[in-house]
Design an enzyme around this catalytic site. Structure first.
Site, PDB file in Angstrom:
ATOM      1  N   LEU A 297      35.494  44.400  32.999  1.00  0.00           N
ATOM      2  CA  LEU A 297      35.314  43.069  33.582  1.00  0.00           C
ATOM      3  C   LEU A 297      33.905  42.564  33.229  1.00  0.00           C
ATOM      4  O   LEU A 297      32.938  43.315  33.386  1.00  0.00           O
ATOM      5  CB  LEU A 297      35.450  43.148  35.106  1.00  0.00           C
ATOM      6  CG  LEU A 297      35.417  41.792  35.789  1.00  0.00           C
ATOM      7  CD1 LEU A 297      36.754  41.077  35.626  1.00  0.00           C
ATOM      8  CD2 LEU A 297      35.082  41.928  37.268  1.00  0.00           C
TER       9      LEU A 297
ATOM     10  N   GLU B 231      33.574  51.559  33.572  1.00  0.00           N
ATOM     11  CA  GLU B 231      32.821  50.848  34.624  1.00  0.00           C
ATOM     12  C   GLU B 231      33.132  51.490  35.955  1.00  0.00           C
ATOM     13  O   GLU B 231      33.923  52.436  36.028  1.00  0.00           O
ATOM     14  CB  GLU B 231      33.174  49.353  34.633  1.00  0.00           C
ATOM     15  CG  GLU B 231      34.640  49.057  34.782  1.00  0.00           C
ATOM     16  CD  GLU B 231      34.987  47.578  34.597  1.00  0.00           C
ATOM     17  OE1 GLU B 231      34.147  46.709  34.867  1.00  0.00           O
ATOM     18  OE2 GLU B 231      36.126  47.303  34.190  1.00  0.00           O
TER      19      GLU B 231
ATOM     20  N   TYR C 199      41.441  36.808  41.289  1.00  0.00           N
ATOM     21  CA  TYR C 199      40.557  36.647  42.445  1.00  0.00           C
ATOM     22  C   TYR C 199      39.104  36.600  41.994  1.00  0.00           C
ATOM     23  O   TYR C 199      38.776  36.932  40.847  1.00  0.00           O
ATOM     24  CB  TYR C 199      40.777  37.772  43.468  1.00  0.00           C
ATOM     25  CG  TYR C 199      40.190  39.112  43.083  1.00  0.00           C
ATOM     26  CD1 TYR C 199      40.744  39.875  42.073  1.00  0.00           C
ATOM     27  CD2 TYR C 199      39.058  39.605  43.734  1.00  0.00           C
ATOM     28  CE1 TYR C 199      40.194  41.096  41.716  1.00  0.00           C
ATOM     29  CE2 TYR C 199      38.506  40.829  43.391  1.00  0.00           C
ATOM     30  CZ  TYR C 199      39.082  41.566  42.377  1.00  0.00           C
ATOM     31  OH  TYR C 199      38.529  42.772  42.021  1.00  0.00           O
TER      32      TYR C 199
ATOM     33  N   LYS D 163      40.266  39.206  35.848  1.00  0.00           N
ATOM     34  CA  LYS D 163      40.037  39.679  37.217  1.00  0.00           C
ATOM     35  C   LYS D 163      41.333  39.557  38.017  1.00  0.00           C
ATOM     36  O   LYS D 163      41.509  38.660  38.857  1.00  0.00           O
ATOM     37  CB  LYS D 163      38.867  38.925  37.879  1.00  0.00           C
ATOM     38  CG  LYS D 163      38.283  39.672  39.070  1.00  0.00           C
ATOM     39  CD  LYS D 163      36.901  39.191  39.409  1.00  0.00           C
ATOM     40  CE  LYS D 163      36.395  39.700  40.750  1.00  0.00           C
ATOM     41  NZ  LYS D 163      36.111  41.122  40.805  1.00  0.00           N
TER      42      LYS D 163
HETATM   43  N1  PLP Z   1      33.860  45.778  37.325  1.00  0.00           N
HETATM   44  C1  PLP Z   1      34.907  45.765  38.163  1.00  0.00           C
HETATM   45  C2  PLP Z   1      36.129  46.538  37.809  1.00  0.00           C
HETATM   46  C3  PLP Z   1      34.836  45.027  39.362  1.00  0.00           C
HETATM   47  O1  PLP Z   1      35.896  45.008  40.195  1.00  0.00           O
HETATM   48  C4  PLP Z   1      33.658  44.324  39.679  1.00  0.00           C
HETATM   49  C5  PLP Z   1      33.554  43.547  40.904  1.00  0.00           C
HETATM   50  O2  PLP Z   1      34.421  43.527  41.734  1.00  0.00           O
HETATM   51  C6  PLP Z   1      32.593  44.377  38.778  1.00  0.00           C
HETATM   52  C7  PLP Z   1      32.722  45.099  37.602  1.00  0.00           C
HETATM   53  C8  PLP Z   1      31.311  43.633  39.054  1.00  0.00           C
HETATM   54  O3  PLP Z   1      31.483  42.268  38.844  1.00  0.00           O
HETATM   55  P1  PLP Z   1      30.579  41.165  39.566  1.00  0.00           P
HETATM   56  O4  PLP Z   1      29.159  41.527  39.236  1.00  0.00           O
HETATM   57  O5  PLP Z   1      31.003  39.905  38.944  1.00  0.00           O
HETATM   58  O6  PLP Z   1      30.871  41.261  41.030  1.00  0.00           O
END
Ligand code: PLP
Length: 288
Positions: free
Chosen positions: A209, A184, A38, A152
């Site tokens: 991620l 994170e 996603y 993701k």
């Molecule tokens: N880390 C995780 C586990 C996430 O689920 C998300 C966003 O949903 C992020 C980091 C932040 O990613 P982004 O800045 O691309 O939204």
């Protein structure tokens, strides 16, 4: 900001449908196995924010689990823009999901499945949020996830549990910890600002991620001539930090003012965090 009272329209496999009439087969592998990918992109003033890197990450995630990408970047963007327009969305999020497709339940799937594509919008305040004035409170939880967090994946059970723990503790986000260091946030990238003024976040690897907002914020950090240090940090370091914050498409740059009930810095949103948030919003609206 709010959607009109017109019916909410979602996108499923080529069709724009009122949400009440849209459906996914029971045998969809996304439902049965979490066998899908996603993306979430923020929408500000009706514009998709940082969408190119979101679509690049989608492409990469799909490739890593061997699901064919059903659309070109141009086609994805067209569908997203059409859905934003149909829902008259000015501010909020657009969610898209691609699953391996529909087949009789078996761990192995037949070759040549057609991926399922679903997209919907969520009207939501992104620029303002209840947590913003005071800053977000965070708890730390063990990171229970699998070993390929760079993908993701829609398999988000560990994050659901982390968010439930955060809600039960009355806080806004959970920071996941593994081997003593913060990996994170449950749905965000974690940062601290040390007393020496260094901005610290974990390096990219299979453990986290690769956040799109992280990337954009790091560009702003470099433009401002600030120091970014890519390394893991411990919970103790975070507790001793001058400032802390997290980034994501839905929270942009969110100050963290307490971790496990202990105040960070002065216990209110830090000046550097507030500046980075402001700069991020300005750059996003300029389409950089
Ligand atoms: N880390 C995780 C586990 C996430 O689920 C998300 C966003 O949903 C992020 C980091 C932040 O990613 P982004 O800045 O691309 O939204």
């Amino acid at each position: 900001m709010a959607e009109t009272s017109a019916p909410r329209i979602v996108y499923v496999n080529g069709a724009f449908l009122p949400i009440e009439t849209a459906s996914i087969p029971v045998m969809d592998r996304g439902f049965l196995f979490g066998d899908g990918i996603y993306e979430v992109t923020a929408v500000l003033d009706g514009h998709l924010i940082d969408n190119e890197p979101h679509l690049a990450r989608l492409e990469r995630s799909l490739g890593e689990i061997d699901i064919p990408n059903p659309h070109s970047r141009e086609a994805w963007t067209e569908i997203q823009q059409a859905l934003v327009a149909r829902n008259n969305l000015s501010e909020g999020l657009i969610y898209l999901e691609v699953t391996r497709g529909v087949a009789e339940r078996d761990f192995l799937s037949p070759a040549g499945l057609t991926p399922t594509v679903v997209m919907f919008t969520q009207a939501k305040s992104v620029r303002t949020s209840a947590a913003l004035a005071k800053g977000a409170a965070v708890i730390t939880v063990p990171d229970l996830r699998w070993a390929r967090r760079d993908i993701k994946s829609t398999s988000l059970l560990a994050q659901v549990l982390a968010k439930r723990a955060a809600a039960a503790a009355g806080v806004n986000e959970a920071w996941m910890v593994e081997g003593g260091t913060v990996t994170e946030g449950a749905s965000s990238t974690a940062f601290i600002v040390t007393k020496a003024g260094e901005i610290v976040s974990r390096p990219l690897s299979h453990a986290v991620l690769p956040g799109v907002t992280r990337r954009a914020v790091l560009r702003l950090v470099a433009e401002k001539g600030l120091t970014f240090v890519e390394r893991p940090f411990t919970v103790e370091e975070a507790l001793a930090a001058e400032e802390a914050f997290f980034t994501s498409a839905s929270s942009l740059v969110m100050p963290v003012t307490s971790i496990d009930g202990r105040p960070i810095g002065g216990g209110s949103p830090g000046p550097l965090t507030r500046e980075l948030r402001q700069l991020y919003i300005e750059a996003a609206l300029e389409g950089r």
